[in-house]
Design a protein around this motif. Sequence first.
Motif, mmCIF file in Angstrom:
data_model
loop_
_atom_site.group_PDB
_atom_site.id
_atom_site.type_symbol
_atom_site.label_atom_id
_atom_site.label_comp_id
_atom_site.label_asym_id
_atom_site.label_seq_id
_atom_site.Cartn_x
_atom_site.Cartn_y
_atom_site.Cartn_z
ATOM 1 N N ASN A 317 54.302 3.277 60.973
ATOM 2 C CA ASN A 317 54.459 1.887 61.392
ATOM 3 C C ASN A 317 55.250 1.184 60.301
ATOM 4 O O ASN A 317 55.518 1.749 59.244
ATOM 5 N N ALA A 318 55.619 -0.064 60.554
ATOM 6 C CA ALA A 318 56.327 -0.874 59.571
ATOM 7 C C ALA A 318 55.936 -2.322 59.781
ATOM 8 O O ALA A 318 55.504 -2.718 60.870
ATOM 9 N N TYR A 319 56.116 -3.144 58.729
ATOM 10 C CA TYR A 319 55.810 -4.575 58.866
ATOM 11 C C TYR A 319 56.558 -5.371 57.797
ATOM 12 O O TYR A 319 56.990 -4.832 56.771
ATOM 13 N N ASP A 320 56.716 -6.657 58.086
ATOM 14 C CA ASP A 320 57.325 -7.585 57.142
ATOM 15 C C ASP A 320 56.253 -8.094 56.189
ATOM 16 O O ASP A 320 55.136 -8.438 56.604
ATOM 17 N N ASP A 321 56.600 -8.162 54.899
ATOM 18 C CA ASP A 321 55.660 -8.621 53.880
ATOM 19 C C ASP A 321 56.391 -9.568 52.938
ATOM 20 O O ASP A 321 56.887 -9.158 51.888
ATOM 21 N N GLY A 322 56.503 -10.834 53.357
ATOM 22 C CA GLY A 322 57.240 -11.802 52.555
ATOM 23 C C GLY A 322 58.698 -11.434 52.468
ATOM 24 O O GLY A 322 59.391 -11.327 53.489
ATOM 25 N N PHE A 381 49.074 -3.019 66.984
ATOM 26 C CA PHE A 381 49.528 -3.554 65.705
ATOM 27 C C PHE A 381 50.931 -3.068 65.353
ATOM 28 O O PHE A 381 51.338 -3.146 64.188
ATOM 29 N N THR A 382 51.685 -2.586 66.320
ATOM 30 C CA THR A 382 53.067 -2.177 66.047
ATOM 31 C C THR A 382 53.859 -3.340 65.465
ATOM 32 O O THR A 382 53.851 -4.457 66.003
ATOM 33 N N GLY A 383 54.536 -3.100 64.363
ATOM 34 C CA GLY A 383 55.348 -4.128 63.717
ATOM 35 C C GLY A 383 54.570 -5.102 62.869
ATOM 36 O O GLY A 383 55.152 -6.012 62.281
ATOM 37 N N GLN A 384 53.250 -4.922 62.793
ATOM 38 C CA GLN A 384 52.393 -5.801 62.004
ATOM 39 C C GLN A 384 51.716 -4.993 60.894
ATOM 40 O O GLN A 384 51.691 -3.765 60.922
ATOM 41 N N ARG A 385 51.152 -5.718 59.919
ATOM 42 C CA ARG A 385 50.426 -5.032 58.849
ATOM 43 C C ARG A 385 49.292 -4.203 59.476
ATOM 44 O O ARG A 385 48.479 -4.710 60.242
ATOM 45 N N HIS A 386 49.245 -2.934 59.153
ATOM 46 C CA HIS A 386 48.263 -2.021 59.701
ATOM 47 C C HIS A 386 47.388 -1.475 58.585
ATOM 48 O O HIS A 386 47.826 -1.361 57.440
ATOM 49 N N ARG A 387 46.176 -1.132 58.961
ATOM 50 C CA ARG A 387 45.268 -0.549 57.974
ATOM 51 C C ARG A 387 45.080 0.942 58.183
ATOM 52 O O ARG A 387 44.969 1.693 57.217
ATOM 53 N N TYR A 388 45.072 1.385 59.447
ATOM 54 C CA TYR A 388 44.687 2.763 59.751
ATOM 55 C C TYR A 388 45.850 3.560 60.350
ATOM 56 O O TYR A 388 46.729 3.013 61.011
ATOM 57 N N GLY A 389 45.792 4.846 60.129
ATOM 58 C CA GLY A 389 46.711 5.776 60.769
ATOM 59 C C GLY A 389 46.041 7.125 60.930
ATOM 60 O O GLY A 389 45.135 7.474 60.154
ATOM 61 N N TRP A 390 46.475 7.879 61.928
ATOM 62 C CA TRP A 390 45.923 9.208 62.203
ATOM 63 C C TRP A 390 47.067 10.215 62.197
ATOM 64 O O TRP A 390 48.202 9.889 62.572
ATOM 65 N N ALA A 391 46.787 11.437 61.784
ATOM 66 C CA ALA A 391 47.811 12.486 61.750
ATOM 67 C C ALA A 391 47.135 13.840 61.896
ATOM 68 O O ALA A 391 45.901 13.955 61.842
ATOM 69 N N ILE A 392 47.954 14.886 62.066
ATOM 70 C CA ILE A 392 47.476 16.254 62.205
ATOM 71 C C ILE A 392 47.865 17.039 60.963
ATOM 72 O O ILE A 392 49.027 17.017 60.535
ATOM 73 N N GLY A 393 46.900 17.738 60.378
ATOM 74 C CA GLY A 393 47.198 18.577 59.231
ATOM 75 C C GLY A 393 47.954 19.830 59.635
ATOM 76 O O GLY A 393 47.685 20.414 60.692
ATOM 77 N N PHE A 394 48.887 20.247 58.796
ATOM 78 C CA PHE A 394 49.690 21.452 59.042
ATOM 79 C C PHE A 394 49.367 22.504 57.984
ATOM 80 O O PHE A 394 49.143 22.174 56.807
ATOM 81 N N ASP A 395 49.358 23.756 58.430
ATOM 82 C CA ASP A 395 49.145 24.898 57.536
ATOM 83 C C ASP A 395 50.330 25.848 57.677
ATOM 84 O O ASP A 395 50.593 26.350 58.766
ATOM 85 N N ASP A 396 51.052 26.058 56.581
ATOM 86 C CA ASP A 396 52.186 26.987 56.600
ATOM 87 C C ASP A 396 53.182 26.644 57.700
ATOM 88 O O ASP A 396 53.700 27.519 58.393
ATOM 89 N N GLY A 397 53.437 25.361 57.881
ATOM 90 C CA GLY A 397 54.471 24.924 58.822
ATOM 91 C C GLY A 397 54.051 24.856 60.267
ATOM 92 O O GLY A 397 54.874 24.557 61.131
#
Length: 495
Positions: A317-322, A381-397
């Motif tokens: 995600n991304a957000y504006d911060d001042g 919360f797209t485009g806004q300050r976000h606190r959380y994110g989820w992802a998948i762990g990778f092993d050997d690519g």
Amino acid sequence: MTETIRPPSTSSNRYLRDNFAPVREELTATDLPVIGRLPDHLDGRYLRIGPNPLDDPGDQHHWFLGEGMVHGVRLRDGRAEWYRNRWVRSAAVADALGEPHRGTPGERDFAANTNVLEHHGRTLALIEAGSPPYELTHELDTVGPCDFDGTLPSSFGQPGYAAHPHRDPHTGELHALSYSWTRGNRVTYSVLGNDGRIRRSVDVEVHGSPMMHDFALTENHVVILDLPVTFDIATATADVPRVVRPAVRGVLNRVIGRNPLPEPVIARIARGGGAASLPYRWNPDYPARIGIMARDDDSASVRWFEIPPCYVFHTLNAYDDGDSVVVDVVRHSRMFATVLNGPDEGPAVLTRFTLDLRTGRAHETGIDQRSQEFPRHDERFTGQRHRYGWAIGFDDGVPGDTVLRHDLETGSTQSRRLGAGLEASEFCFVPNPDGTQEGDGVVMGYVHDRAEGRSQLRLLDAATLEDVAAVQLPGRVPAGFHGNWAPEGTDLADV
């Protein structure tokens, strides 16, 4: 109907073996078994797409080039009503299956394989690099190519659409960044309105002809990733007859990274190729930079920020911060430099770039050093300050059995192992209907059980990563790309 379980492929190409191997049957199953309890409020379809070669593509096959297959599960009233998997019927797929063409395929026709989502009542299978989306029915059968009611040019020399649009949670519109090597050094930022038509399109000049899989959106800016994976002429012309290859490469050298050739010339060159490999390579001479463009301005407003060489498939995600723009990404140190049939050039890590609009400088900060991919956030919360994110762990690519939950406020990461012999795919966030707090909901995605040779749709509590439910599927869902929740009666399903 249940898929016939076949022995693993013996191909030397890892992207044709194990859970990368394509499935050969199209299945329809109803009243699917459920372990646990599906939340009663879930009323919609979980859709995911990925490459699934129709025929044996040979050991030089690149994972990204398989014909797309969509896998979907319909949930309602605490039940899993059906599972379906269907190839996207491009002209070539329809011909191979002995079926009539769906719609009117154009010059840039491919069975989209990268993303699938719902917008303006349409289920859309998406791909990048110039080919148009394909529209699907609610049951995942192919309708035909989609040009957004005539507002999307998709012939040679045009940008086509993108694999990674992002929805503005305030307006519901889809914002996208499209690229194609046929356009020289131009990419296109577009806004797809809630009437299903493109209402805004802006050409942006980049350094050369890069591969741009994703971008990011803030409330005020478009974030453009101009990074050193670029169109490779030698690869693109490898199958051109040797006697004319120097002439073809000479013509391409005059177009790539510069002004495009006339459309008929590009079309003739492209049709004369047919390289089996993805024609993009790591380019150490190409500058790495991030561009910031005001959403409501033209391309003259773009400001470029130099960063160390790297590649990014996906933004979180991304957000504006001042006076700064903050962009969270999964950062690869390089891509397609030594491994040329898939994305396997070492660990990819969660990274933050802070772009200072006053000084014109970028600051890079590591967030989590575990190898991971397919980052997702709470799209409200797209485009806004976000606190959380989820992802998948990778092993050997390759995808492992780990789901990660990042708390960007505390700097902590929670890790959930799903179990030995399991392989996760991208998990997307689905909010609770009455919840307003960020991260109040579930995350869901397909998980493959190597021992059983079948897959399941797994739902986890988004805050704790504890099990909520698992839908047992009749067959295997191969490792693929992006999935989204498409709720019934609304267009608020995000990408």
